[in-house]
Scaffold this motif. Structure first.
Motif, PDB file in Angstrom:
ATOM      1  N   HIS A   1      -8.808  -9.500  -6.973  1.00 47.16           N
ATOM      2  CA  HIS A   1      -9.007  -8.120  -7.417  1.00 47.16           C
ATOM      3  C   HIS A   1      -7.746  -7.318  -7.092  1.00 47.16           C
ATOM      4  N   ALA A   2      -7.346  -6.471  -8.046  1.00 47.56           N
ATOM      5  CA  ALA A   2      -6.050  -5.803  -7.923  1.00 47.56           C
ATOM      6  C   ALA A   2      -6.121  -4.502  -7.131  1.00 47.56           C
ATOM      7  N   ILE A   3      -5.063  -4.250  -6.408  1.00 46.39           N
ATOM      8  CA  ILE A   3      -4.812  -2.953  -5.769  1.00 46.39           C
ATOM      9  C   ILE A   3      -3.409  -2.557  -6.198  1.00 46.39           C
ATOM     10  N   ALA A   4      -3.267  -1.358  -6.740  1.00 46.02           N
ATOM     11  CA  ALA A   4      -1.974  -0.899  -7.280  1.00 46.02           C
ATOM     12  C   ALA A   4      -1.373  -1.951  -8.217  1.00 46.02           C
ATOM     13  N   GLY A   5      -2.232  -2.562  -9.019  1.00 44.74           N
ATOM     14  CA  GLY A   5      -1.761  -3.488 -10.050  1.00 44.74           C
ATOM     15  C   GLY A   5      -1.393  -4.881  -9.586  1.00 44.74           C
ATOM     16  N   LEU A   6      -1.657  -5.204  -8.330  1.00 44.30           N
ATOM     17  CA  LEU A   6      -1.327  -6.538  -7.807  1.00 44.30           C
ATOM     18  C   LEU A   6      -2.551  -7.088  -7.069  1.00 44.30           C
ATOM     19  N   PRO A   7      -2.912  -8.370  -7.308  1.00 44.03           N
ATOM     20  CA  PRO A   7      -4.054  -8.921  -6.568  1.00 44.03           C
ATOM     21  C   PRO A   7      -3.891  -8.732  -5.049  1.00 44.03           C
ATOM     22  N   ILE A   8      -5.022  -8.548  -4.381  1.00 47.32           N
ATOM     23  CA  ILE A   8      -5.033  -8.341  -2.924  1.00 47.32           C
ATOM     24  C   ILE A   8      -4.156  -9.388  -2.236  1.00 47.32           C
ATOM     25  N   LEU A   9      -4.331 -10.648  -2.653  1.00 48.13           N
ATOM     26  CA  LEU A   9      -3.560 -11.744  -2.046  1.00 48.13           C
ATOM     27  C   LEU A   9      -2.056 -11.507  -2.186  1.00 48.13           C
TER      28      LEU A   9
ATOM     29  N   HIS B   1      -6.801  -8.720   3.455  1.00 50.57           N
ATOM     30  CA  HIS B   1      -6.345  -7.536   4.200  1.00 50.57           C
ATOM     31  C   HIS B   1      -5.085  -6.974   3.548  1.00 50.57           C
ATOM     32  N   PRO B   2      -5.239  -6.212   2.464  1.00 55.17           N
ATOM     33  CA  PRO B   2      -4.074  -5.830   1.654  1.00 55.17           C
ATOM     34  C   PRO B   2      -3.164  -4.772   2.267  1.00 55.17           C
ATOM     35  N   LEU B   3      -3.585  -4.144   3.368  1.00 52.95           N
ATOM     36  CA  LEU B   3      -2.779  -3.030   3.879  1.00 52.95           C
ATOM     37  C   LEU B   3      -1.851  -3.399   5.034  1.00 52.95           C
TER      38      LEU B   3
ATOM     39  N   ILE C   1      -1.619  -1.791  16.364  1.00 46.63           N
ATOM     40  CA  ILE C   1      -1.313  -1.032  15.147  1.00 46.63           C
ATOM     41  C   ILE C   1      -2.422  -0.018  14.867  1.00 46.63           C
ATOM     42  N   GLU C   2      -2.194   0.845  13.879  1.00 49.05           N
ATOM     43  CA  GLU C   2      -3.194   1.834  13.463  1.00 49.05           C
ATOM     44  C   GLU C   2      -4.334   1.141  12.716  1.00 49.05           C
ATOM     45  N   GLU C   3      -5.535   1.674  12.876  1.00 45.86           N
ATOM     46  CA  GLU C   3      -6.694   1.080  12.225  1.00 45.86           C
ATOM     47  C   GLU C   3      -6.553   1.089  10.692  1.00 45.86           C
ATOM     48  N   ALA C   4      -5.881   2.114  10.171  1.00 48.11           N
ATOM     49  CA  ALA C   4      -5.743   2.254   8.716  1.00 48.11           C
ATOM     50  C   ALA C   4      -5.155   1.016   8.046  1.00 48.11           C
ATOM     51  N   GLU C   5      -4.340   0.285   8.810  1.00 53.22           N
ATOM     52  CA  GLU C   5      -3.661  -0.875   8.242  1.00 53.22           C
ATOM     53  C   GLU C   5      -4.522  -2.130   8.229  1.00 53.22           C
ATOM     54  N   THR C   6      -5.619  -2.088   8.963  1.00 49.81           N
ATOM     55  CA  THR C   6      -6.346  -3.328   9.243  1.00 49.81           C
ATOM     56  C   THR C   6      -7.491  -3.589   8.281  1.00 49.81           C
ATOM     57  N   MET C   7      -7.683  -2.665   7.368  1.00 53.06           N
ATOM     58  CA  MET C   7      -8.850  -2.743   6.518  1.00 53.06           C
ATOM     59  C   MET C   7      -8.950  -4.043   5.716  1.00 53.06           C
TER      60      MET C   7
ATOM     61  N   GLU D   1      -7.574   0.874  -2.401  1.00 55.79           N
ATOM     62  CA  GLU D   1      -6.712   1.367  -3.492  1.00 55.79           C
ATOM     63  C   GLU D   1      -6.203   2.770  -3.154  1.00 55.79           C
ATOM     64  N   SER D   2      -7.114   3.609  -2.693  1.00 53.37           N
ATOM     65  CA  SER D   2      -6.744   4.976  -2.379  1.00 53.37           C
ATOM     66  C   SER D   2      -5.725   5.024  -1.230  1.00 53.37           C
ATOM     67  N   ALA D   3      -5.927   4.176  -0.229  1.00 55.25           N
ATOM     68  CA  ALA D   3      -4.984   4.124   0.897  1.00 55.25           C
ATOM     69  C   ALA D   3      -3.616   3.634   0.422  1.00 55.25           C
ATOM     70  N   MET D   4      -3.632   2.630  -0.456  1.00 54.58           N
ATOM     71  CA  MET D   4      -2.366   2.090  -0.966  1.00 54.58           C
ATOM     72  C   MET D   4      -1.645   3.139  -1.814  1.00 54.58           C
ATOM     73  N   GLN D   5      -2.418   3.886  -2.618  1.00 56.28           N
ATOM     74  CA  GLN D   5      -1.812   4.937  -3.436  1.00 56.28           C
ATOM     75  C   GLN D   5      -1.133   5.974  -2.549  1.00 56.28           C
ATOM     76  N   GLN D   6      -1.810   6.350  -1.474  1.00 53.72           N
ATOM     77  CA  GLN D   6      -1.212   7.340  -0.568  1.00 53.72           C
ATOM     78  C   GLN D   6       0.093   6.826   0.003  1.00 53.72           C
ATOM     79  N   ARG D   7       0.095   5.548   0.337  1.00 55.77           N
ATOM     80  CA  ARG D   7       1.298   4.944   0.918  1.00 55.77           C
ATOM     81  C   ARG D   7       2.436   4.940  -0.113  1.00 55.77           C
ATOM     82  N   LEU D   8       2.115   4.546  -1.361  1.00 47.73           N
ATOM     83  CA  LEU D   8       3.138   4.471  -2.410  1.00 47.73           C
ATOM     84  C   LEU D   8       3.679   5.859  -2.756  1.00 47.73           C
ATOM     85  N   ARG D   9       2.779   6.856  -2.778  1.00 54.97           N
ATOM     86  CA  ARG D   9       3.230   8.227  -3.076  1.00 54.97           C
ATOM     87  C   ARG D   9       4.165   8.727  -1.987  1.00 54.97           C
TER      88      ARG D   9
END
Ligand code: UD1
Ligand code: MG
Length: 446
Positions: free
Chosen positions: A25-33, A104-106, A215-221, A233-241
């Motif tokens: 399943h994709a996050i920001a257009g790329l599979p989680i893996l 764990h995509p983040l 590390i921060e919990e936000a990264e461990t999801m 996806e929302s967390a990744m978008q925030q990071r990319l922005r």
């Protein structure tokens, strides 16, 4: 020391309720893996082994395409067992290994880098974060700060459950030692599984200490459900922005802009509200993408203006200072320097020469129901509004196409083509028509 990564991705992922394997399943257009692989590679992992379930052909194909190797875990007997499945693939590998989870995509490259670095100092390393969630194994440290043991929540006693330091799911160790220790794992626990998290205890008996990187919990999801996929996806978008803003991109409403993992926006690109960047987009410095535009597989050169409401599809190559305006769709077409298509047009499989002007409503008729054909428009050409250019067709430099024309034949340099019916005029007709109609209406009312 050479670096490698083992990524565990043989789990079922049943909570996604999807025919597609979870890690695809994709996050920001790329599979989680793909995110996990990119983060590991960013920390110097030159070999990546992905552990997959039997029959996971899509995961295998993706991993291979991305330059990884795959091994199959026949039965899901636990994370330790899954990691041990990579032993044969890495038999001749001399160096350091990180083992992590494919869902764990983040996780960032910086975290993998910190794990490798801590391993070099202490012999082993794991990554931890603070949380009270019952979903995670508890990290029990010694007074010297090194790891004593990891206890899965289900197996933990009351005191251990109170510990709020949790196992994030990254472990770094010497590859040879790791696989030796993995061979000694037992499944004496509540789940009757071979736990990766028991490795540090075995290593300790071997005289090898284990550092704890926090590390921060936000990264461990981890992603287990559609809802978690949306959160990630929302967390990744925030990071990319944040990364784009940091790099000098101007955004009036960053929270409304959607980016892909590979979007390249140079400094001084200006992006309006509600713009969506699909995969494969590059926008050069000084270009502006106005509100509500959708771009995918496209390049935009400096000084170009795109939108509002423009759609750039794969192969759209917008040249310097070119303008692509509202409700203009461009696909597999090169719009050369200074050319303009400002309103309501479809330009597909085409070249639009330097400085050419494409009038409102122009369509390149590129598809005959079977094949796609090319339209070539020369420099400085003027295509009148509502023209249909039936491909394959070549329109030379400086040509003028009259509005409403259907062009099917090649046009020579600086020529004019008009294919619409000639205009006829009947003087006074309109007034006579109105008089007759008014009289008819008056007669009906009587
Ligand atoms: C695991 C950790 C836990 C940690 C948590 C972080 C263990 C025993 N526990 O628990 O300490 O806090 O992750 O999210 O490692 N997998 C396989 N084959 C298997 C089992 C799992 O490939 O036989 C893969 C899964 O696809 C998944 C990953 O390993 O990507 C983690 O497995 P999961 O069952 O989610 O472990 P947790 O119980 O979450
Ligand atoms: Mg999990």
């Amino acid at each position: 020391m050479a670096r490698a990564a083992v990524i565990l991705a043989a789990g079922q992922g049943t909570r996604m309720k999807s025919a597609k394997p979870k890690v695809m399943h994709a996050i920001a257009g790329l599979p989680i893996l793909g995110h996990v692989m990119a983060a590991a590679r960013g920390a110097g992992a030159e070999r990546i082994v992905v552990v997959i379930a039997p029959g996971a052909v899509d995961v295998e194909a993706f991993a291979l395409r991305q330059g990884a190797e795959t091994v199959v875990q026949d039965k899901q007997l636990g994370t330790g067992h899954a990691a041990a499945c990579a032993a044969t693939a890495l038999k001749n590998f001399v160096g350091t290994l990180v083992v992590t989870y494919g869902d764990h995509p983040l996780f960032t490259s910086a975290t993998f880098e910190a794990s490798f670095a801590a391993q070099e100092k202490s012999g082993m390393a794991i990554v931890a974060f603070h949380s009270r969630s019952t979903a995670y194994g508890r990290v029990i440290t010694k007074p010297d700060g090194l790891l004593d043991r990891i206890v899965e929540y289900r197996d933990a006693n009351a005191a251990e459950r109170k510990v709020d330091l949790c196992n994030a799911g990254i472990m770094a160790a010497n590859a040879k030692s790791f696989f030796r220790w993995a061979g000694e794992l037992k499944n004496h626990n509540v789940q009757k599984e071979y736990y990766l998290t028991d490795i540090p205890t075995i290593a300790k008996a071997d005289g090898v200490g284990c550092a704890v990187v926090t590390i921060e919990e936000a990264e461990t999801m981890g992603v287990n459900s559609r809802a978690e996929l949306a959160i990630a996806e929302s967390a990744m978008q925030q990071r990319l922005r944040a990364r784009a803003l940091e790099a000098g991109v101007g955004m009036t409403a960053p929270e409304t802009v959607f980016l892909s993992h590979d979007t390249v926006l140079e400094a001084d690109v200006q992006v309006g509200p509600h713009v969506v960047f699909g995969p494969g987009v590059t926008v050069r410095s000084g270009a502006e993408i106005k509100a509500f535009s959708h771009l995918e597989g496209a390049t935009v050169a400096s000084g170009a203006l795109v939108g509002p409401y423009a759609r750039l599809r794969p192969g759209a190559d917008i040249g310097e200072d070119a303008h692509i305006g509202n409700f203009v769709e461009v696909k597999n077409a090169r719009i050369e320097k200074g050319a303009k298509a400002n309103h309501l047009a479809y330009i597909g499989d085409a070249r639009v020469g330097e400085g050419a002007n494409i009038g409102a409503g122009t369509i390149t008729c590129n598809f005959d129901g079977f094949d796609k054909h090319h339209t070539d428009i020369g420099a400085g050409a003027f295509i009148g509004s509502n023209s249909a250019l039936v491909a394959p067709v070549k329109i030379a430099d400086g040509v003028f196409v009259g509005a409403g024309s259907v062009i099917t034949k090649e046009m020579s340099k600086d020529s004019l083509a008009v294919t619409r019916a000639e205009q006829t005029e009947i003087p006074g007709w309109a007034e006579k028509f109105r008089q007759r109609k008014r009289a008819e209406k008056a007669a009906r009312k009587k």
